[in-house]
Design an enzyme around this catalytic site. Structure first.
Site, short mmCIF file in Angstrom:
data_model
loop_
_atom_site.label_atom_id
_atom_site.label_comp_id
_atom_site.label_asym_id
_atom_site.label_seq_id
_atom_site.Cartn_x
_atom_site.Cartn_y
_atom_site.Cartn_z
N TYR A 124 135.02 78.54 171.79
CA TYR A 124 134.37 78.26 170.43
C TYR A 124 134.02 79.70 169.83
O TYR A 124 133.81 79.68 168.64
CB TYR A 124 133.15 77.65 170.56
CG TYR A 124 132.81 76.11 170.15
CD1 TYR A 124 133.50 75.25 170.88
CD2 TYR A 124 132.52 75.74 168.91
CE1 TYR A 124 133.34 73.93 170.64
CE2 TYR A 124 132.61 74.38 168.60
CZ TYR A 124 133.03 73.37 169.46
OH TYR A 124 133.01 71.98 169.20
N LYS A 191 133.46 74.32 185.54
CA LYS A 191 134.67 74.13 186.16
C LYS A 191 135.22 75.33 186.92
O LYS A 191 136.21 75.84 186.57
CB LYS A 191 135.72 73.67 185.05
CG LYS A 191 137.17 73.04 185.73
CD LYS A 191 136.84 71.45 186.16
CE LYS A 191 138.18 71.22 186.57
NZ LYS A 191 138.15 69.64 187.02
N ASP A 224 133.78 67.51 185.08
CA ASP A 224 134.39 66.04 184.82
C ASP A 224 133.62 65.14 185.79
O ASP A 224 133.20 64.00 185.47
CB ASP A 224 135.88 66.14 185.54
CG ASP A 224 136.17 67.07 186.69
OD1 ASP A 224 135.14 67.75 187.14
OD2 ASP A 224 137.34 67.14 187.13
N ASP A 248 129.70 70.82 173.87
CA ASP A 248 129.93 69.99 172.88
C ASP A 248 130.30 68.63 173.30
O ASP A 248 130.00 67.67 172.53
CB ASP A 248 131.05 70.65 171.92
CG ASP A 248 131.77 70.00 170.61
OD1 ASP A 248 130.95 69.55 170.24
OD2 ASP A 248 132.73 69.73 170.78
#
Ligand code: ATP
Length: 364
Positions: A124, A191, A224, A248
């Protein structure tokens, strides 16, 4: 003394939901001096920018603002006006509580999680290079020289900066929030198994910070697996702290657990300035029809009242919203559709706000 609050109605459904919100806040009797400032597509012609300096000056002065969503007009030099505002004031912590309410139309009950999203870094940050840009070729050379596998020459590139300082302050914020609000656990979401440099750094810093908060449980979870876990058993989660992009995405997932985007409030917090706004965007498809759900905006105002020390009024608003949703006679179309499969019998944005105000007054 009245609290000075900048009100930015925004565009799309912004003006409707902020006017509903303002009526509800005013009905609590808390003295607010609203400084209404327009931003977005509507002011482009007058100021040549969707985010005029006088709006920034007003927020800088009042230190508290509440806004509706703002659509970013194409070709303005802004990727997002909302992101520009967060960056300008270094509003590094985005806090989005997702709390079930009886009658919210969700498939879930008893959800009570808080998403703490880093607001200034990550993909972002807006550092991007188009396909064909000279920088892409230069980067390609750098990557090859580093011994890593080259990327295709026709690639576009987005840069993902994650810093020690940025990670530390957001994780600290999550732990301080957990402590202040009597929460039991913080989950750092990442991640790091794939993005070992960036997410690996975030995770390492999160583990370091966690050691300083032995009274709060800590775990980390891959993004995930977090999404699956939230859908399967949201009660496993409490406070989640995430880098910007995952924050987000998981925010919308969280909103989906508690009745949808119309339900999820939020705040953007910096060292001395706070801007409150719902999780959702400007929803141009339903703008101007008096059908948008103003709950997220109204609950954002309750967070704003907490922030300015008016906790009692904030609680009264939350109780009134709860009562109206639980009763179910005056709910907006999104909620009615989620409950019954059809919007038949729903009320409009302002009629819903009227019901919340009536409930506030009935309690007084
Ligand atoms: P952004 O990228 O700015 O967050 P978005 O593309 O995710 O925006 P939103 O504007 O957040 O889209 O909303 C997606 C859809 O959800 C809308 O088109 C609308 O149908 C629905 N929606 C969003 N907010 C509300 C609301 N307050 N009340 C009812 N429906 C809503």
């Amino acid at each position: 003394m009245a609290h000075e609050v900048v009100l930015i109605p925004g565009d799309g459904i912004g003006p409707e939901i902020t006017s509903a919100m303002r009526r509800v806040v005013d009905a609590t009797g808390v003295a607010i001096e609203w400084d209404v400032r327009d931003a977005g597509a509507g002011v482009m012609e007058a100021y040549g920018t969707p985010l005029p300096q006088h709006v920034l000056d007003a927020v800088g002065r009042a230190k508290v603002a509440i806004k509706g969503p703002i659509t970013t007009p194409i070709g303005t030099g802004f990727r997002s006006v909302n992101v520009a505002l967060r960056k300008h004031f270094d509003l590094y912590a985005c806090v989005r509580p997702c709390l079930s309410q009886p009658g919210d139309g969700s498939r879930y009950e008893g959800v009570d999680i808080v998403i703490v999203r880093e607001n200034t870094e990550d993909l972002y940050a807006g550092i991007e290079f188009d396909e064909g840009a000279a920088e892409v070729a230069a980067l390609s050379e750098l990557v090859s020289a580093s011994g890593q596998k080259a990327f295709r020459p026709d690639s576009a590139i987005s840069v993902k900066p994650i810093s020690i300082e940025g990670s530390r302050r957001i994780v600290e914020y999550a732990f301080e929030y957990a402590r202040r609000c009597g929460r039991r656990k913080v989950t750092a979401v990442h991640k790091a198994n794939i993005m070992k440099a960036t997410d690996g750094l975030f995770l390492r810093v999160a583990r370091e910070v966690a050691q300083r908060y032995p009274d709060i449980a800590f775990e980390d979870k891959i993004v995930d697996a977090t999404c699956m876990g939230l859908v399967q058993n949201p009660a496993d989660f409490d406070v989640l702290v995430l880098p910007n992009l995952y924050g987000d995405i998981v925010s919308d997932l969280g909103a989906g657990l508690v009745g949808g985007l119309g339900m999820a409030p939020g705040s953007n917090i910096g060292a001395d300035i706070a801007v409150f706004e719902p999780t959702h965007g400007s929803a141009p498809d339903i703008a101007g029809k008096d059908i948008a759900n103003p709950t997220a905006e109204i609950l954002s105002a309750a967070m704003m009242l907490d922030h300015v020390g008016e906790q009692e009024a904030a609680e009264r608003i939350r109780r009134a919203v709860r009562a109206v949703l639980a009763e179910g006679a005056a709910v907006t179309g999104d909620v009615r559709r989620a409950q019954t499969g059809s919007a038949r019998g729903a009320v409009g944005t302002q009629a819903y706000a009227d019901a919340v105000i009536a409930s506030l007054r009935a309690e007084a």
